[in-house]
Design a protein around this motif. Structure first.
Motif, PDB file in Angstrom:
ATOM      1  N   ALA A   1     -28.958  61.598 -48.518  1.00  0.00           N
ATOM      2  CA  ALA A   1     -29.299  62.674 -49.451  1.00  0.00           C
ATOM      3  C   ALA A   1     -28.339  62.744 -50.634  1.00  0.00           C
ATOM      4  O   ALA A   1     -28.510  63.577 -51.521  1.00  0.00           O
ATOM      5  N   ARG A   2     -27.313  61.857 -50.628  1.00  0.00           N
ATOM      6  CA  ARG A   2     -26.321  61.797 -51.701  1.00  0.00           C
ATOM      7  C   ARG A   2     -25.641  63.149 -51.914  1.00  0.00           C
ATOM      8  O   ARG A   2     -25.447  63.603 -53.038  1.00  0.00           O
ATOM      9  N   LYS A   3     -25.287  63.752 -50.808  1.00  0.00           N
ATOM     10  CA  LYS A   3     -24.627  65.048 -50.882  1.00  0.00           C
ATOM     11  C   LYS A   3     -23.124  64.835 -50.793  1.00  0.00           C
ATOM     12  O   LYS A   3     -22.628  64.236 -49.830  1.00  0.00           O
ATOM     13  N   PRO A   4     -22.354  65.312 -51.772  1.00  0.00           N
ATOM     14  CA  PRO A   4     -20.911  65.080 -51.769  1.00  0.00           C
ATOM     15  C   PRO A   4     -20.203  65.901 -50.693  1.00  0.00           C
ATOM     16  O   PRO A   4     -20.670  66.972 -50.293  1.00  0.00           O
ATOM     17  N   LEU A   5     -19.074  65.383 -50.234  1.00  0.00           N
ATOM     18  CA  LEU A   5     -18.266  66.120 -49.274  1.00  0.00           C
ATOM     19  C   LEU A   5     -17.497  67.239 -49.973  1.00  0.00           C
ATOM     20  O   LEU A   5     -17.223  67.148 -51.180  1.00  0.00           O
ATOM     21  N   PRO A   6     -17.160  68.303 -49.249  1.00  0.00           N
ATOM     22  CA  PRO A   6     -16.392  69.393 -49.873  1.00  0.00           C
ATOM     23  C   PRO A   6     -15.005  68.922 -50.283  1.00  0.00           C
ATOM     24  O   PRO A   6     -14.449  67.985 -49.697  1.00  0.00           O
ATOM     25  N   ARG A   7     -14.435  69.595 -51.271  1.00  0.00           N
ATOM     26  CA  ARG A   7     -13.132  69.189 -51.792  1.00  0.00           C
ATOM     27  C   ARG A   7     -12.060  70.262 -51.647  1.00  0.00           C
ATOM     28  O   ARG A   7     -10.874  69.955 -51.762  1.00  0.00           O
ATOM     29  N   SER A   8     -12.452  71.492 -51.408  1.00  0.00           N
ATOM     30  CA  SER A   8     -11.463  72.568 -51.375  1.00  0.00           C
ATOM     31  C   SER A   8     -10.616  72.501 -50.106  1.00  0.00           C
ATOM     32  O   SER A   8     -11.058  72.013 -49.061  1.00  0.00           O
ATOM     33  N   ARG A   9      -9.386  73.009 -50.230  1.00  0.00           N
ATOM     34  CA  ARG A   9      -8.488  73.039 -49.079  1.00  0.00           C
ATOM     35  C   ARG A   9      -9.033  73.958 -47.997  1.00  0.00           C
ATOM     36  O   ARG A   9      -8.904  73.661 -46.800  1.00  0.00           O
ATOM     37  N   GLU A  10      -9.653  75.065 -48.398  1.00  0.00           N
ATOM     38  CA  GLU A  10     -10.199  76.002 -47.417  1.00  0.00           C
ATOM     39  C   GLU A  10     -11.318  75.364 -46.598  1.00  0.00           C
ATOM     40  O   GLU A  10     -11.403  75.551 -45.382  1.00  0.00           O
ATOM     41  N   ALA A  11     -12.162  74.586 -47.263  1.00  0.00           N
ATOM     42  CA  ALA A  11     -13.265  73.926 -46.560  1.00  0.00           C
ATOM     43  C   ALA A  11     -12.741  72.920 -45.545  1.00  0.00           C
ATOM     44  O   ALA A  11     -13.208  72.872 -44.394  1.00  0.00           O
ATOM     45  N   TRP A  12     -11.750  72.124 -45.922  1.00  0.00           N
ATOM     46  CA  TRP A  12     -11.220  71.123 -44.996  1.00  0.00           C
ATOM     47  C   TRP A  12     -10.392  71.763 -43.886  1.00  0.00           C
ATOM     48  O   TRP A  12     -10.327  71.226 -42.777  1.00  0.00           O
ATOM     49  N   SER A  13      -9.780  72.907 -44.158  1.00  0.00           N
ATOM     50  CA  SER A  13      -9.091  73.647 -43.091  1.00  0.00           C
ATOM     51  C   SER A  13     -10.086  74.115 -42.050  1.00  0.00           C
ATOM     52  O   SER A  13      -9.846  74.003 -40.838  1.00  0.00           O
ATOM     53  N   ARG A  14     -11.241  74.647 -42.514  1.00  0.00           N
ATOM     54  CA  ARG A  14     -12.280  75.085 -41.574  1.00  0.00           C
ATOM     55  C   ARG A  14     -12.820  73.898 -40.787  1.00  0.00           C
ATOM     56  O   ARG A  14     -13.038  74.001 -39.568  1.00  0.00           O
ATOM     57  N   ILE A  15     -13.072  72.795 -41.445  1.00  0.00           N
ATOM     58  CA  ILE A  15     -13.586  71.607 -40.763  1.00  0.00           C
ATOM     59  C   ILE A  15     -12.617  71.144 -39.682  1.00  0.00           C
ATOM     60  O   ILE A  15     -13.024  70.803 -38.561  1.00  0.00           O
ATOM     61  N   THR A  16     -11.320  71.142 -39.990  1.00  0.00           N
ATOM     62  CA  THR A  16     -10.319  70.696 -39.013  1.00  0.00           C
ATOM     63  C   THR A  16     -10.264  71.623 -37.810  1.00  0.00           C
ATOM     64  O   THR A  16     -10.209  71.163 -36.658  1.00  0.00           O
ATOM     65  N   VAL A  17     -10.271  72.924 -38.056  1.00  0.00           N
ATOM     66  CA  VAL A  17     -10.250  73.895 -36.957  1.00  0.00           C
ATOM     67  C   VAL A  17     -11.489  73.741 -36.091  1.00  0.00           C
ATOM     68  O   VAL A  17     -11.411  73.722 -34.844  1.00  0.00           O
ATOM     69  N   ASN A  18     -12.657  73.614 -36.723  1.00  0.00           N
ATOM     70  CA  ASN A  18     -13.901  73.435 -35.963  1.00  0.00           C
ATOM     71  C   ASN A  18     -13.864  72.156 -35.137  1.00  0.00           C
ATOM     72  O   ASN A  18     -14.356  72.120 -34.005  1.00  0.00           O
ATOM     73  N   ALA A  19     -13.282  71.095 -35.699  1.00  0.00           N
ATOM     74  CA  ALA A  19     -13.207  69.818 -34.982  1.00  0.00           C
ATOM     75  C   ALA A  19     -12.370  69.948 -33.720  1.00  0.00           C
ATOM     76  O   ALA A  19     -12.762  69.480 -32.637  1.00  0.00           O
ATOM     77  N   LEU A  20     -11.209  70.589 -33.822  1.00  0.00           N
ATOM     78  CA  LEU A  20     -10.330  70.739 -32.663  1.00  0.00           C
ATOM     79  C   LEU A  20     -10.956  71.658 -31.609  1.00  0.00           C
ATOM     80  O   LEU A  20     -10.880  71.375 -30.405  1.00  0.00           O
TER      81      LEU A  20
END
Length: 303
Positions: free
Chosen positions: A68-87
């Motif tokens: 779908a050519r959807k870009p990944l998020p770039r903000s620090r808040e978004a990647w913090s949420r992704i990391t917490v969800n992953a763990l």
């Protein structure tokens, strides 16, 4: 006219959120039996099954995002949420499948998802985010009563040590799921549900794969049946179900979502009874009925 339309739009969004949660609960119910069948077919450990489940789900979603050519998020808040969800997902999945291996699908699923509403309600109460009303307490009480009846006389073949260890791991999984639920009610700007699900699960799967490689191993002989079960486990009760669940959390309180998730043990127990040889007593059937009533009362109260 525009002002009067706002409540209608909000009501539609709330109803959509509820149905997303209901469908997620039903799809989740297939996860335990599918994971159990995959372990039986391949001889994989619970940790390996959990890592494959998250990794396959994450890769399927990321593949779709790429198409779908959807870009990944770039903000620090978004990647913090992704990391917490992953763990949290890694802890939840590993603990759940370990509990299944020590007990059975029905007991592990019921303890994990059955304890989550009480944990979420307690978290909301401590944080002061939501007043605990009588109807909500009644729904949780009914759910807990149904849980006690369902797991009061578990199937034979489970040792005392296995029951205690499996129960502890199931409660750890419940804590991970409750944390995911509470955190998921706070959306992050620029991070949609599908992206959060796919990237988080890919990272969580990699974390579990590393741990599994150092302990039980990840290798198995692929067959059409095992590969099919693996794809089914990653696509339906994981990628699709969690994307729906996170979408529903945007418009639904965490405690309501956690109670609706009790659909998972009902579906899982039915499937385990039909296909895996598990048996429910008369008390268990009454417990299933009480959990159903709790879900209906809670859903109607929210609407």
């Amino acid at each position: 006219m525009l002002v009067s339309e706002k409540p209608v739009v909000a009501a539609r969004g709330s109803a959509t959120g509820l149905w997303s949660l209901v469908l997620a609960g039903v799809l989740w119910g297939t996860g335990g039996p599918t994971g159990g069948l995959l372990a039986h077919q391949t001889g994989l450990s619970p940790l390996a099954v959990a890592s494959y489940r998250l990794a396959v789900a994450g890769l399927l979603v990321i593949g779709w995002l790429c198409l779908a050519r959807k870009p990944l998020p770039r903000s620090r808040e978004a990647w913090s949420r992704i990391t917490v969800n992953a763990l949290l997902a890694a802890v939840f999945q590993a603990s759940f499948f370990a509990a299944v291996s020590l007990t059975n699908v029905s007991l592990a699923t019921l303890l994990t998802i059955g304890a989550s509403p009480a944990l979420v309600l307690a978290a909301e109460r401590v944080a002061g985010r939501r007043r605990v009303g009588a109807s909500r307490l009644a729904a949780v009480a009914l759910a807990v009563a149904g849980l006690v009846l369902l797991v009061g006389t578990p199937a034979g073949g489970i040792t005392t040590t296995g029951a205690l260890a499996g129960g502890g791991l199931a409660l750890l999984a419940a804590a991970g799921f409750a944390a995911l639920t509470v955190i998921g009610t706070r959306p992050v700007a620029g991070l949609d549900d599908l992206t959060a699900t796919g990237v988080s699960f890919a990272i969580g799967g990699a974390v579990l794969a590393a741990a599994s490689t150092l302990t039980s191993g990840m290798s198995f002989v692929p067959t059409p049946t095992s590969v099919g079960l693996l794809l089914l486990l990653g696509a339906v009760p994981t990628a699709t179900a969690y994307a729906l669940y996170f979408r529903g959390l945007r418009t639904t309180p965490a405690s309501t979502a956690a109670l609706i998730a009790l659909l998972e043990p009902l579906v899982a127990t039915l499937l385990a009874t039909l296909f895996l040889g598990d048996r429910l007593s008369a008390a268990g059937l009454v417990g299933a009925g009480l959990i159903t009533i709790a879900i209906v009362l809670n859903t109607r109260g929210h609407r």
